[in-house]
Write a protein that holds these residues in place. Structure first.
Motif, PDB file in Angstrom:
ATOM      1  N   SER A 142      38.789  -5.199  12.183  1.00 24.23           N
ATOM      2  CA  SER A 142      37.770  -4.460  11.453  1.00 24.23           C
ATOM      3  C   SER A 142      38.464  -3.435  10.560  1.00 24.23           C
ATOM      4  O   SER A 142      38.857  -2.363  11.019  1.00 24.23           O
ATOM      5  CB  SER A 142      36.808  -3.760  12.430  1.00 24.23           C
ATOM      6  OG  SER A 142      36.068  -4.701  13.154  1.00 24.23           O
ATOM      7  N   LEU A 143      38.632  -3.772   9.307  1.00 18.24           N
ATOM      8  CA  LEU A 143      39.286  -2.848   8.384  1.00 18.24           C
ATOM      9  C   LEU A 143      38.416  -1.616   8.179  1.00 18.24           C
ATOM     10  O   LEU A 143      37.191  -1.669   8.262  1.00 18.24           O
ATOM     11  CB  LEU A 143      39.551  -3.538   7.041  1.00 18.24           C
ATOM     12  CG  LEU A 143      40.430  -4.786   7.077  1.00 18.24           C
ATOM     13  CD1 LEU A 143      40.708  -5.269   5.663  1.00 18.24           C
ATOM     14  CD2 LEU A 143      41.749  -4.504   7.790  1.00 18.24           C
ATOM     15  N   ALA A 157      29.333  -8.001  14.441  1.00 17.11           N
ATOM     16  CA  ALA A 157      28.743  -6.999  15.326  1.00 17.11           C
ATOM     17  C   ALA A 157      28.396  -5.777  14.487  1.00 17.11           C
ATOM     18  O   ALA A 157      29.066  -5.485  13.492  1.00 17.11           O
ATOM     19  CB  ALA A 157      29.701  -6.615  16.450  1.00 17.11           C
ATOM     20  N   ARG A 158      27.348  -5.095  14.878  1.00 16.92           N
ATOM     21  CA  ARG A 158      26.961  -3.877  14.175  1.00 16.92           C
ATOM     22  C   ARG A 158      27.922  -2.753  14.548  1.00 16.92           C
ATOM     23  O   ARG A 158      28.225  -2.558  15.737  1.00 16.92           O
ATOM     24  CB  ARG A 158      25.535  -3.460  14.548  1.00 16.92           C
ATOM     25  CG  ARG A 158      25.036  -2.247  13.787  1.00 16.92           C
ATOM     26  CD  ARG A 158      23.572  -2.000  14.045  1.00 16.92           C
ATOM     27  NE  ARG A 158      23.059  -0.974  13.151  1.00 16.92           N
ATOM     28  CZ  ARG A 158      21.777  -0.696  12.979  1.00 16.92           C
ATOM     29  NH1 ARG A 158      20.875  -1.389  13.674  1.00 16.92           N
ATOM     30  NH2 ARG A 158      21.387   0.241  12.141  1.00 16.92           N
ATOM     31  N   PRO A 159      28.450  -2.021  13.563  1.00 19.41           N
ATOM     32  CA  PRO A 159      29.369  -0.914  13.885  1.00 19.41           C
ATOM     33  C   PRO A 159      28.652   0.155  14.696  1.00 19.41           C
ATOM     34  O   PRO A 159      27.513   0.514  14.405  1.00 19.41           O
ATOM     35  CB  PRO A 159      29.798  -0.406  12.502  1.00 19.41           C
ATOM     36  CG  PRO A 159      28.735  -0.869  11.558  1.00 19.41           C
ATOM     37  CD  PRO A 159      28.224  -2.158  12.111  1.00 19.41           C
ATOM     38  N   VAL A 262      28.291  -4.415   6.033  1.00 20.12           N
ATOM     39  CA  VAL A 262      28.545  -2.989   6.253  1.00 20.12           C
ATOM     40  C   VAL A 262      29.228  -2.399   5.022  1.00 20.12           C
ATOM     41  O   VAL A 262      30.121  -3.026   4.435  1.00 20.12           O
ATOM     42  CB  VAL A 262      29.437  -2.777   7.498  1.00 20.12           C
ATOM     43  CG1 VAL A 262      29.555  -1.299   7.841  1.00 20.12           C
ATOM     44  CG2 VAL A 262      28.896  -3.558   8.696  1.00 20.12           C
ATOM     45  N   LEU A 263      28.815  -1.200   4.632  1.00 22.99           N
ATOM     46  CA  LEU A 263      29.468  -0.504   3.523  1.00 22.99           C
ATOM     47  C   LEU A 263      29.350   0.994   3.712  1.00 22.99           C
ATOM     48  O   LEU A 263      28.543   1.474   4.522  1.00 22.99           O
ATOM     49  CB  LEU A 263      28.881  -0.913   2.184  1.00 22.99           C
ATOM     50  CG  LEU A 263      27.498  -0.370   1.817  1.00 22.99           C
ATOM     51  CD1 LEU A 263      27.354  -0.282   0.302  1.00 22.99           C
ATOM     52  CD2 LEU A 263      26.391  -1.238   2.390  1.00 22.99           C
ATOM     53  N   HIS A 264      30.139   1.728   2.954  1.00 24.88           N
ATOM     54  CA  HIS A 264      30.094   3.189   2.998  1.00 24.88           C
ATOM     55  C   HIS A 264      28.927   3.675   2.143  1.00 24.88           C
ATOM     56  O   HIS A 264      28.668   3.123   1.064  1.00 24.88           O
ATOM     57  CB  HIS A 264      31.406   3.778   2.484  1.00 24.88           C
ATOM     58  CG  HIS A 264      31.611   5.208   2.884  1.00 24.88           C
ATOM     59  ND1 HIS A 264      30.995   6.243   2.222  1.00 24.88           N
ATOM     60  CD2 HIS A 264      32.345   5.779   3.877  1.00 24.88           C
ATOM     61  CE1 HIS A 264      31.345   7.389   2.789  1.00 24.88           C
ATOM     62  NE2 HIS A 264      32.162   7.130   3.799  1.00 24.88           N
ATOM     63  N   PRO A 265      28.193   4.705   2.590  1.00 19.10           N
ATOM     64  CA  PRO A 265      27.041   5.192   1.821  1.00 19.10           C
ATOM     65  C   PRO A 265      27.365   5.582   0.387  1.00 19.10           C
ATOM     66  O   PRO A 265      26.513   5.453  -0.499  1.00 19.10           O
ATOM     67  CB  PRO A 265      26.567   6.409   2.628  1.00 19.10           C
ATOM     68  CG  PRO A 265      27.058   6.172   4.010  1.00 19.10           C
ATOM     69  CD  PRO A 265      28.357   5.432   3.861  1.00 19.10           C
TER      70      PRO A 265
END
Length: 304
Positions: A142-143, A157-159, A262-265
């Motif tokens: 998971s980078l 999987a959900r972080p 998944v991404l950063h806001p």
């Protein structure tokens, strides 16, 4: 720690590389995370040590450890890289809104999803957005999105930690598959992946069966099943269309895994990133919801 008088400003890049080495304990791991050579990691940390006039790391049998001075520097510097990257994300976000649908988007996912699912289906995206360059990192790890190792991640999987946006793309169903006459043994995972949900399911429901082949690669397990090594637990979408494989009936409850984007806001409103997100969401939804009979699985895209 008493630091000798400096004759030049502290080099931020050297400090950033030192922080990564301190966290990973390995030149090669730090190099992979920073996308530079391990020789560069060693050289830049040595330059930092020379500038400070103190040794910061010790070479040990199991990797690199911190000296007392190294610990002191780490405590003072830890978090500086996160704040610097937050500045870069903010600038990137504003610059992205001004630039429009151009620039690079970095995506990370598992090898099987990248090679067998995404890549054959990204042609229309390229035709629609020729100004966007994609950089795909294939890695089971998971980078870190916070440290800008990737812009978008597709994970199974959900972080559970971190200030990240997570969107569920699909629920991925698994089944048992084998070549004709080869269902007397099992294809499994190596010991390093014993905690993986697939490995746990096999250990629980296929206990006592001979494990004739092990691999940490899903695609290698698929190839082993086609070669007749035994029964493999495979996603339905991956096994579908393989004429050499047939479903193996079983009484155990089926395994399912969720697929998350998944991404950063800070990046959600960047046009090029939004374009990739929207394409991936539509791709997962349309590909499996439109052809459930052919896939013979429950892999329905959903938005979270």
């Amino acid at each position: 720690m008493t630091v000798q008088k400096q004759t030049a400003p502290l080099n931020w890049d050297d400090l950033r590389i030192f922080l990564e080495l301190a966290r990973t304990g390995s030149l090669s791991a730090a190099a992979r995370a920073l996308r530079i050579s391990h020789a560069t990691v060693g050289r830049r940390v040595a330059a930092l040590e020379e500038g400070l006039g103190r040794p910061l790391v010790d070479r040990r049998a199991d990797g690199y450890g911190l000296t007392a001075d190294g610990e002191a520097v780490f405590v003072l510097a830890d978090g500086m890289d996160e704040r610097a990257l937050a500045i870069l994300r903010q600038v990137s976000s504003r610059g992205g809104r001004e630039a429009g649908l151009t620039g690079t988007v970095r995506l990370t996912t598992t090898p099987a999803l990248a090679d067998r699912f995404l890549m054959p289906r990204l042609g229309p995206f390229r035709a629609r957005h020729p100004g966007i360059d994609l950089e795909v990192t294939v890695d089971n790890r998971s980078l870190s999105l916070a440290r800008r190792e990737a812009d978008i991640a597709i994970r199974l999987a959900r972080p559970q930690r971190g200030d990240l946006i997570a969107r569920r793309l699909a629920t991925m169903g698994y089944g048992l598959f084998a070549a004709a006459g080869a269902a007397d043994a099992v294809i499994g995972y190596d010991e390093a992946l014993a905690d993986l949900p697939e490995a746990v399911w096999l250990a629980r429901h296929m206990a006592g069966r001979r494990v004739a082949f092990r691999s940490n690669s899903l695609q290698t397990q698929l190839a082993a099943a086609k070669a007749g090594f035994g029964v493999a637990l495979l996603p339905f979408w991956l096994a579908a269309g393989e004429p050499d494989l047939t479903p193996v009936p079983g009484e155990a409850p089926p395994l399912e895994r969720e697929v998350w984007l998944v991404l950063h806001p800070d990046l959600r409103d960047v046009p090029r990133v939004r374009a990739v997100i929207e394409h991936l969401g539509a791709l997962f939804t349309a590909e499996f919801a439109a052809e459930p009979d052919r896939q013979n699985c429950q892999f329905a895209g959903t938005q979270a």
